[in-house]
Design an enzyme around this catalytic site. Structure first.
Site, PDB file in Angstrom:
ATOM      1  NE  ARG A  60      16.952  61.918  39.141  1.00 52.63           N
ATOM      2  CZ  ARG A  60      17.525  61.220  38.156  1.00 52.63           C
ATOM      3  NH1 ARG A  60      18.023  60.013  38.392  1.00 52.63           N
ATOM      4  NH2 ARG A  60      17.609  61.734  36.946  1.00 52.63           N
ATOM      5  CG  HIS A  64      12.434  60.369  37.485  1.00 50.92           C
ATOM      6  ND1 HIS A  64      13.356  60.268  36.471  1.00 50.92           N
ATOM      7  CD2 HIS A  64      12.729  61.538  38.120  1.00 50.92           C
ATOM      8  CE1 HIS A  64      14.174  61.315  36.491  1.00 50.92           C
ATOM      9  NE2 HIS A  64      13.809  62.089  37.492  1.00 50.92           N
ATOM     10  CG  ASN A  92      13.589  57.437  33.892  1.00 50.49           C
ATOM     11  OD1 ASN A  92      13.663  58.231  34.820  1.00 50.49           O
ATOM     12  ND2 ASN A  92      12.434  57.100  33.331  1.00 50.49           N
ATOM     13  CG  HIS A 191      17.904  68.546  43.484  1.00 49.26           C
ATOM     14  ND1 HIS A 191      17.932  69.216  42.288  1.00 49.26           N
ATOM     15  CD2 HIS A 191      17.365  67.323  43.196  1.00 49.26           C
ATOM     16  CE1 HIS A 191      17.444  68.443  41.326  1.00 49.26           C
ATOM     17  NE2 HIS A 191      17.094  67.295  41.863  1.00 49.26           N
TER      18      HIS A 191
END
Length: 319
Positions: A60, A64, A92, A191
């Site tokens: 992840r 990001h 975040n 996911h």
């Protein structure tokens, strides 16, 4: 003659614009840091052995980082009295994690080849290794990125899609960084591993009924109270079937109305992406092939190369 000059200048500018990702290569450190891959994998392995969820957290971080002004390690920069980083941006804050693992990897890499490998590249390799260790596909990572000297909390707030995003918002967020709708669906398949906090899915399990399996809603409500501020950080697996194994069950869940996040279920809700989800749920190889393609493409988003940026000594601060 003037038009010929204009054409040449235009071609030169286009070449420059497209050249940064072209400068990335899979053999970038083959001579300057031959032990890079084994060094990174060893630390990632240890971290995931200690806590399986960490694999998803590290993957992840790559997402990001790349979505905010490109894959440049800007996400790692800590706030100071004179500098505002991205860690306290809404997507975040109290959510992005694994920074200490990146610190450990950077320290280990600095021991075998000091001052050579960027934090941005370390993250790209770490993301791949996390997927592989948890049973997912392998691929050759393109390297050669350099680290940003700046960060943007505003860009992080605006660029990273939220768990409440609808399908159009998801498509446009990915399109803004050059990723197609198919890339978006494939990357959402990340996911298949990891956990989400109650704050991310509370609205879905209490307010949505048409596209939510009743038994899933009940199960999640047991650990995620309706009242905001109560149990906000309680966790639930994004893929209830195999939460620590990288496979295509995420898409099977969506077909069965068992997506945990609102943004997950949007991919299979009578819209333009239903057919892609259905295809991935039936064909795991199709998913993993497209996932790898999309990961490589995401890694190509606006990297700093050549003399731009720097090679940070410490991922948390500029040199």
């Amino acid at each position: 003659m003037a038009s010929l000059k204009t054409a040449i200048v235009f071609f030169f500018l286009v070449s420059l614009m497209g050249s940064s990702s072209a400068q990335l290569s899979t053999g970038f450190y083959s001579k300057s840091c031959p032990k890079l891959y084994e060094t990174v994998k060893s630390v990632v392995n240890s971290a995931i052995r200690k806590e399986t969820r960490m694999g998803a957290s590290l993957l992840r971080l790559f997402f990001h980082d790349c979505f905010v002004n490109g894959c440049d390690g800007s996400l790692f920069l800590d706030d100071t009295s004179t500098f505002t980083g991205e860690k306290r941006a809404q997507p975040n804050f109290n959510s992005a994690r694994g920074f200490e693992v990146i610190d450990n990897i950077k320290s280990a890499v600095e021991k075998v080849c000091p001052g050579i490998v960027s934090c941005a590249d370390i993250l790209a390799v770490t993301a791949r290794d996390s997927v592989v260790i948890l049973g997912g596909p392998n691929w050759d990572v393109k390297l050669g990125r350099r680290d940003a000297r700046t960060a943007s909390q505003a860009a992080a707030n605006n660029s990273i899609p939220t768990p409440t995003s609808n399908l159009n918002r998801l498509i446009s967020s990915f399109s803004a960084v050059g990723l197609s709708t198919k890339d978006m669906v494939a990357l959402s398949g990340a996911h298949t591993i990891g956990q989400a906090r109650c704050t991310s899915f509370r609205g879905r399990i209490y307010n949505e009924t048409n596209n939510l399996d009743v038994s899933l809603a009940r199960t999640r409500q047991n650990n995620c109270p309706r009242t905001s501020g109560s149990g906000d950080n309680n966790l639930a697996p994004l893929d209830l079937q195999t939460p620590t194994y990288f496979d295509n069950h995420y898409f099977t869940n969506l077909v069965n109305k068992k997506g945990l996040l609102h943004s997950d279920q949007q991919l299979f809700n009578g819209g333009s992406t239903d057919s892609i989800v259905k295809s991935y749920s039936n064909n795991p190889n199709s998913f993993t092939t497209d996932f790898v393609t999309a990961m490589i493409k995401m890694g190509d988003i606006r990297p700093l190369t050549g003399s731009k940026g720097e090679i940070r000594k410490n991922c948390r601060r500029i040199n």
